[in-house]
Design a protein around this motif. Structure first.
Motif, PDB file in Angstrom:
ATOM      1  N   ARG A 144       0.823  -1.220   0.000  1.00 15.44           N
ATOM      2  CA  ARG A 144       0.000   0.000   0.000  1.00 15.44           C
ATOM      3  C   ARG A 144       0.852   1.263   0.000  1.00 15.44           C
ATOM      4  NH1 ARG A 144      -3.821  -2.615   4.430  1.00 15.44           N
ATOM      5  NH2 ARG A 144      -4.932  -4.050   3.069  1.00 15.44           N
ATOM      6  N   ILE A 145       1.883   1.237  -0.858  1.00 12.59           N
ATOM      7  CA  ILE A 145       2.766   2.390  -1.021  1.00 12.59           C
ATOM      8  C   ILE A 145       2.994   2.613  -2.504  1.00 12.59           C
ATOM      9  CG2 ILE A 145       3.906   2.091   1.220  1.00 12.59           C
ATOM     10  CD1 ILE A 145       6.244   0.740  -0.258  1.00 12.59           C
ATOM     11  N   THR A 146       3.604   3.742  -2.846  1.00 10.09           N
ATOM     12  CA  THR A 146       3.951   4.012  -4.237  1.00 10.09           C
ATOM     13  C   THR A 146       5.270   3.313  -4.582  1.00 10.09           C
ATOM     14  OG1 THR A 146       5.262   5.978  -3.748  1.00 10.09           O
ATOM     15  CG2 THR A 146       2.876   6.301  -4.080  1.00 10.09           C
ATOM     16  N   LYS A 147       5.542   3.207  -5.862  1.00 15.65           N
ATOM     17  CA  LYS A 147       6.815   2.615  -6.277  1.00 15.65           C
ATOM     18  C   LYS A 147       7.994   3.487  -5.830  1.00 15.65           C
ATOM     19  CE  LYS A 147       7.053   0.478 -10.313  1.00 15.65           C
ATOM     20  NZ  LYS A 147       6.838   0.097 -11.720  1.00 15.65           N
ATOM     21  N   THR A 148       7.793   4.795  -5.766  1.00 18.74           N
ATOM     22  CA  THR A 148       8.843   5.690  -5.277  1.00 18.74           C
ATOM     23  C   THR A 148       9.114   5.408  -3.802  1.00 18.74           C
ATOM     24  OG1 THR A 148       8.237   7.387  -6.882  1.00 18.74           O
ATOM     25  CG2 THR A 148       9.491   8.116  -4.956  1.00 18.74           C
ATOM     26  N   GLU A 149       8.052   5.214  -3.013  1.00 12.01           N
ATOM     27  CA  GLU A 149       8.227   4.871  -1.595  1.00 12.01           C
ATOM     28  C   GLU A 149       8.885   3.502  -1.453  1.00 12.01           C
ATOM     29  OE1 GLU A 149       4.506   7.133   0.568  1.00 12.01           O
ATOM     30  OE2 GLU A 149       4.061   5.400  -0.700  1.00 12.01           O
ATOM     31  N   LEU A 150       8.528   2.576  -2.332  1.00  8.42           N
ATOM     32  CA  LEU A 150       9.139   1.249  -2.318  1.00  8.42           C
ATOM     33  C   LEU A 150      10.643   1.362  -2.568  1.00  8.42           C
ATOM     34  CD1 LEU A 150       8.982  -1.862  -2.276  1.00  8.42           C
ATOM     35  CD2 LEU A 150       8.502  -1.756  -4.732  1.00  8.42           C
ATOM     36  N   ALA A 151      11.011   2.144  -3.562  1.00  8.65           N
ATOM     37  CA  ALA A 151      12.431   2.343  -3.857  1.00  8.65           C
ATOM     38  C   ALA A 151      13.154   2.870  -2.618  1.00  8.65           C
ATOM     39  CB  ALA A 151      12.600   3.312  -5.029  1.00  8.65           C
ATOM     40  N   GLY A 152      12.575   3.857  -1.957  1.00 14.19           N
ATOM     41  CA  GLY A 152      13.186   4.416  -0.757  1.00 14.19           C
ATOM     42  C   GLY A 152      13.322   3.395   0.358  1.00 14.19           C
ATOM     43  N   ALA A 153      12.300   2.581   0.551  1.00 11.04           N
ATOM     44  CA  ALA A 153      12.314   1.581   1.624  1.00 11.04           C
ATOM     45  C   ALA A 153      13.345   0.489   1.383  1.00 11.04           C
ATOM     46  CB  ALA A 153      10.925   0.964   1.783  1.00 11.04           C
ATOM     47  N   MET A 154      13.704   0.271   0.127  1.00 15.98           N
ATOM     48  CA  MET A 154      14.674  -0.773  -0.212  1.00 15.98           C
ATOM     49  C   MET A 154      16.060  -0.209  -0.487  1.00 15.98           C
ATOM     50  SD  MET A 154      12.951  -3.503   0.058  1.00 15.98           S
ATOM     51  CE  MET A 154      11.229  -3.801   0.339  1.00 15.98           C
ATOM     52  N   GLY A 155      16.194   1.116  -0.394  1.00 12.51           N
ATOM     53  CA  GLY A 155      17.489   1.731  -0.638  1.00 12.51           C
ATOM     54  C   GLY A 155      17.863   1.757  -2.107  1.00 12.51           C
ATOM     55  N   LEU A 156      16.859   1.916  -2.954  1.00 13.83           N
ATOM     56  CA  LEU A 156      17.079   1.950  -4.403  1.00 13.83           C
ATOM     57  C   LEU A 156      16.643   3.296  -4.963  1.00 13.83           C
ATOM     58  CD1 LEU A 156      15.554  -1.563  -5.188  1.00 13.83           C
ATOM     59  CD2 LEU A 156      17.977  -0.955  -5.323  1.00 13.83           C
ATOM     60  N   SER A 157      17.138   3.610  -6.147  1.00 15.17           N
ATOM     61  CA  SER A 157      16.679   4.828  -6.812  1.00 15.17           C
ATOM     62  C   SER A 157      15.298   4.580  -7.411  1.00 15.17           C
ATOM     63  CB  SER A 157      17.652   5.219  -7.931  1.00 15.17           C
ATOM     64  OG  SER A 157      17.556   4.298  -8.999  1.00 15.17           O
ATOM     65  N   ARG A 158      14.589   5.658  -7.667  1.00 15.63           N
ATOM     66  CA  ARG A 158      13.265   5.547  -8.286  1.00 15.63           C
ATOM     67  C   ARG A 158      13.372   4.860  -9.641  1.00 15.63           C
ATOM     68  NH1 ARG A 158       9.872   8.793 -11.461  1.00 15.63           N
ATOM     69  NH2 ARG A 158      11.508  10.339 -11.681  1.00 15.63           N
ATOM     70  N   ASP A 159      14.426   5.173 -10.385  1.00 10.58           N
ATOM     71  CA  ASP A 159      14.623   4.550 -11.704  1.00 10.58           C
ATOM     72  C   ASP A 159      14.816   3.042 -11.590  1.00 10.58           C
ATOM     73  OD1 ASP A 159      14.405   6.979 -12.974  1.00 10.58           O
ATOM     74  OD2 ASP A 159      16.561   7.216 -13.318  1.00 10.58           O
ATOM     75  N   ALA A 160      15.419   2.588 -10.493  1.00  5.86           N
ATOM     76  CA  ALA A 160      15.685   1.156 -10.328  1.00  5.86           C
ATOM     77  C   ALA A 160      14.402   0.344 -10.262  1.00  5.86           C
ATOM     78  CB  ALA A 160      16.527   0.910  -9.082  1.00  5.86           C
ATOM     79  N   VAL A 161      13.318   0.953  -9.799  1.00  7.83           N
ATOM     80  CA  VAL A 161      12.062   0.208  -9.713  1.00  7.83           C
ATOM     81  C   VAL A 161      11.069   0.582 -10.798  1.00  7.83           C
ATOM     82  CG1 VAL A 161      12.269  -0.200  -7.226  1.00  7.83           C
ATOM     83  CG2 VAL A 161      11.003   1.791  -8.039  1.00  7.83           C
ATOM     84  N   SER A 162      11.407   1.554 -11.632  1.00  2.00           N
ATOM     85  CA  SER A 162      10.451   1.956 -12.663  1.00  2.00           C
ATOM     86  C   SER A 162      10.936   1.707 -14.089  1.00  2.00           C
ATOM     87  CB  SER A 162      10.067   3.430 -12.490  1.00  2.00           C
ATOM     88  OG  SER A 162      11.202   4.253 -12.556  1.00  2.00           O
ATOM     89  N   LYS A 163      12.219   1.683 -14.316  1.00  2.00           N
ATOM     90  CA  LYS A 163      12.743   1.410 -15.662  1.00  2.00           C
ATOM     91  C   LYS A 163      13.044  -0.077 -15.786  1.00  2.00           C
ATOM     92  CE  LYS A 163      14.513   5.968 -16.587  1.00  2.00           C
ATOM     93  NZ  LYS A 163      15.619   6.772 -17.037  1.00  2.00           N
ATOM     94  N   SER A 164      12.490  -0.707 -16.804  1.00  2.00           N
ATOM     95  CA  SER A 164      12.596  -2.164 -16.903  1.00  2.00           C
ATOM     96  C   SER A 164      14.035  -2.652 -16.978  1.00  2.00           C
ATOM     97  CB  SER A 164      11.777  -2.692 -18.079  1.00  2.00           C
ATOM     98  OG  SER A 164      12.251  -2.162 -19.284  1.00  2.00           O
TER      99      SER A 164
END
Length: 122
Positions: free
Chosen positions: A28-48
């Motif tokens: 129940r979070i955004t992909k940007t929040e997911l990236a932050g929670a995992m220590g990843l950049s936003r691009d790491a979870v959004s660009k295939s």
């Protein structure tokens, strides 16, 4: 154990990769929040291309595995994720699992959880 298997089935794609869109939905979070929670950049979870990178998938799998282990004790996915993000772990100077995953120390968290699971001390 059923909820743990259901969580893994929901967030893992048929190709064995963590499906970030489904993981974010489950948490129940955004992909940007997911990236932050995992220590990843936003691009790491959004660009295939970045999402399929072994280092990105390893970090995501570590986070999923830790949350999945906590799920059995916490009673619900929101509570498991709240523990991951906010519960200070005395053995690690009161850092959270999230802090440790971000530092690349997920294996230490998994060992800690394994000790607790067999009745060890925190």
């Amino acid at each position: 154990m059923g909820s743990q298997a259901a969580f893994l089935a929901e967030v893992m794609a048929s190709d064995g990769l963590v499906a970030t869109d489904r993981l974010a939905t489950q948490l129940r979070i955004t992909k940007t929040e997911l990236a932050g929670a995992m220590g990843l950049s936003r691009d790491a979870v959004s660009k295939s291309s970045r999402l399929r990178a072994p280092s990105t998938q390893a970090r995501l799998r570590d986070g999923v595995e830790i949350i999945n282990r906590i799920l059995a004790w916490s009673g619900s996915l929101p509570q498991a994720f709240a523990w991951y993000r906010a519960q200070p772990i005395p053995s690690f100077g009161d850092q959270t699992a999230e802090d440790l995953v971000k530092e690349g120390r997920a294996e230490a968290v998994k060992r800690y959880l394994s000790r607790i699971a067999v009745g060890g001390y925190a």
